[in-house]
Design a protein around this motif. Structure first.
Motif, short mmCIF file in Angstrom:
data_model
loop_
_atom_site.label_atom_id
_atom_site.label_comp_id
_atom_site.label_asym_id
_atom_site.label_seq_id
_atom_site.Cartn_x
_atom_site.Cartn_y
_atom_site.Cartn_z
N ASP A 277 4.36 10.42 -6.68
CA ASP A 277 5.34 10.75 -7.72
C ASP A 277 4.67 11.23 -9.00
O ASP A 277 5.19 12.11 -9.69
N LEU A 278 3.51 10.68 -9.32
CA LEU A 278 2.78 11.09 -10.53
C LEU A 278 2.22 12.50 -10.40
O LEU A 278 2.07 13.20 -11.39
N GLN A 279 1.90 12.90 -9.18
CA GLN A 279 1.34 14.23 -8.97
C GLN A 279 2.39 15.33 -9.05
O GLN A 279 2.08 16.46 -9.29
N ASP A 280 3.64 14.97 -8.84
CA ASP A 280 4.74 15.97 -8.90
C ASP A 280 5.13 16.33 -10.29
O ASP A 280 4.81 16.12 -11.28
N HIS B 281 0.83 -1.21 0.00
CA HIS B 281 0.00 0.00 0.00
C HIS B 281 0.87 1.26 0.00
O HIS B 281 0.55 2.23 -0.68
N SER B 282 1.98 1.25 0.71
CA SER B 282 2.87 2.41 0.75
C SER B 282 3.48 2.68 -0.63
O SER B 282 3.62 3.82 -1.03
N ARG B 283 3.84 1.62 -1.34
CA ARG B 283 4.39 1.79 -2.69
C ARG B 283 3.36 2.37 -3.63
O ARG B 283 3.68 3.20 -4.49
N ALA B 284 2.10 1.96 -3.49
CA ALA B 284 1.04 2.52 -4.33
C ALA B 284 0.86 4.01 -4.04
O ALA B 284 0.69 4.82 -4.97
N LEU B 285 0.93 4.39 -2.77
CA LEU B 285 0.83 5.80 -2.41
C LEU B 285 2.03 6.59 -2.92
O LEU B 285 1.89 7.73 -3.38
#
Length: 97
Positions: free
Chosen positions: A94-97, A85-89
């Motif tokens: 990272d995609l939002q940056d 779950h942490s990797r998904a977050l």
């Protein structure tokens, strides 16, 4: 273990029970400065004769909550689920940056 996205960890265990091992090991894998970084950590020791099973509750920054029964999950499964779950977050972050 990726703890950056965890906001709350609660562990309940009977220290004399063999099924307490995953909960104890999970707490030892948290970094020493976790509380200073805003993580709420609560541990409850159950009495020796308690019939309640050991458990670990983890809450993440996105509101996802995971509750693990330690008599059914070992430490590897517990950390793998939290890391997944942490990797998904992290990927979403990272995609939002």
């Amino acid at each position: 273990m990726i703890t950056k996205f965890m906001t709350e960890v609660t562990a309940k265990f009977n220290p004399f029970s063999p099924c307490a091992k995953p909960a104890r090991l999970f707490l030892t894998q948290l970094p020493p400065n976790a509380r200073a970084n805003g993580m709420k950590i609560t541990s409850t020791l159950l009495p020796k004769g308690a019939t309640e099973p050991s458990s670990v509750y983890v809450k993440f920054k996105d509101g996802q909550e995971m509750n693990f029964a330690c008599d059914k999950t070992n430490i590897i499964g517990l950390t793998n689920e939290c890391d997944r779950h942490s990797r998904a977050l992290q990927k979403k972050d990272d995609l939002q940056d």
